[in-house]
Design an enzyme around this catalytic site. Structure first.
Site, PDB file in Angstrom:
ATOM      1  N   LYS A  65      43.678  38.605  64.607  1.00 47.17           N
ATOM      2  CA  LYS A  65      44.352  37.320  64.746  1.00 47.17           C
ATOM      3  C   LYS A  65      44.470  36.599  63.411  1.00 47.17           C
ATOM      4  O   LYS A  65      45.547  36.101  63.048  1.00 47.17           O
ATOM      5  CB  LYS A  65      43.602  36.448  65.752  1.00 47.17           C
ATOM      6  CG  LYS A  65      44.148  35.028  65.905  1.00 47.17           C
ATOM      7  CD  LYS A  65      45.544  34.988  66.486  1.00 47.17           C
ATOM      8  CE  LYS A  65      46.128  33.583  66.522  1.00 47.17           C
ATOM      9  NZ  LYS A  65      45.515  32.730  67.557  1.00 47.17           N
ATOM     10  N   THR A  75      40.565  31.196  69.409  1.00 42.14           N
ATOM     11  CA  THR A  75      40.622  31.696  68.042  1.00 42.14           C
ATOM     12  C   THR A  75      39.476  31.065  67.272  1.00 42.14           C
ATOM     13  O   THR A  75      39.475  29.854  67.031  1.00 42.14           O
ATOM     14  CB  THR A  75      41.966  31.351  67.378  1.00 42.14           C
ATOM     15  OG1 THR A  75      43.025  31.985  68.089  1.00 42.14           O
ATOM     16  CG2 THR A  75      41.988  31.816  65.927  1.00 42.14           C
TER      17      THR A  75
END
EC number: 1.1.1.31
Length: 298
Positions: free
Chosen positions: A169, A94
């Site tokens: 995300k 991420t």
């Protein structure tokens, strides 16, 4: 079809993901800078490589799971020259959207193909093979990676072009962070007014207040036995990771000129909470901070 997969980054998330690929019949060659992490992965069937560059030599597909964008970009600088032309790179870290798009550009310039495919589900999902993957990149690349993503997760969504997985995300985790704060504040308010945790849960979990932060990761012990609150807030999804993800969302909000008071405020609250809790507490433990700061009672 079984593949040869290089897996770089075998920490709390990467190790169980790599182990699930081994269980699915793939040949996994792994590398991690932390010797203990590599040893743990080897015990699960991963073949060790002395360096990241050696891990990718001969691989059909390269997976990475690293802490931040600078680590991903540094890794790509190291391993792109060592990979076979046309190798598919799938980064599950991420990271900032701009870093993800830069990684795509570097891979393409080196004659490779790439996806950004961050995950949702935490360590529990990585171990159980129930992660959700959010992928950005070409449709052909997504189709090629899909059998491996399916071996590690319960769902994979092709979100769009390069960087779209990272966008999905940070948006998802902004929703989660804001909702966990709201649920926690509601429980502290209920406590102050004499309403039990169970009573609030029984109402809200079947009414309009129902959400994942309440019904799955309930921030108070009792109503949801599997939630980290019943294990003294052992993560789970660590407070430091939520702070990181909300920081990425906040950066994108500011860069885009988006008026998002709750998203920015959630980023501030989790940054402050993570300074104390770090990776030792689940992000739902923010309820204790809210309770501690609520010094005035009716």
């Amino acid at each position: 079809m079984n593949r040869t997969v290089a897996f770089i980054g075998l920490g709390h998330m990467g190790a169980p993901m790599a182990a699930n690929l081994v269980r699915a019949g793939h040949r996994v060659v792994g590398h991690d800078l932390v010797p203990a992490a590599l040893e743990s992965a080897v015990a699960a069937g991963v073949l060790p490589a002395p360096s990241a560059a050696e891990a990718v030599t001969g691989a059909d597909l390269v997976l990475s799971m690293l802490p931040a964008g600078r680590h991903v970009l540094g890794l790509y600088d190291e391993i792109l020259p060592a990979a076979r032309p046309g190798t598919l790179f799938v980064d599950c870290s991420t990271i900032d959207v701009a870093d993800a798009r830069t990684a795509h550009g570097r891979a393409t310039a080196a004659g490779m193909r790439s996806l950004d495919a961050p995950v949702s589900g935490g360590v529990v999902g990585a171990e159980a093979g129930t992660l959700t993957f959010m992928a950005g990149g070409g449709e052909a690349e997504f189709a090629e990676a899909l059998p491996l993503l399916d071996a590690m997760g319960g769902k994979a969504v092709h979100c769009g072009d390069a960087g779209a997985g990272q966008v999905a995300k940070i948006c998802n985790n902004m929703i989660l962070g804001v909702s966990m704060i709201a649920v926690s504040e509601a429980f502290v308010l209920a406590e102050s007014l004499g309403l039990s945790h169970q009573a609030l849960y029984d109402v809200a979990s079947t009414a309009s207040g129902q959400c994942w932060a309440l019904s799955v990761n309930c921030p108070v012990p009792g109503p949801v036995p599997a939630s980290p609150a019943n294990r003294d807030y052992r993560p789970g999804f660590a407070a430091s990771l939520m702070a990181k993800d909300l920081g990425l969302a906040a950066n994108a909000l500011r860069a885009g000129g988006i008026h998002a008071e709750l998203g920015l405020r959630a980023a501030e609250l989790y940054e402050r909470y993570a300074e104390r809790a770090g990776s030792a507490e689940d992000f739902s433990g923010i309820v204790r901070t809210i309770r501690e700061r609520s010094t005035e009672r009716p």
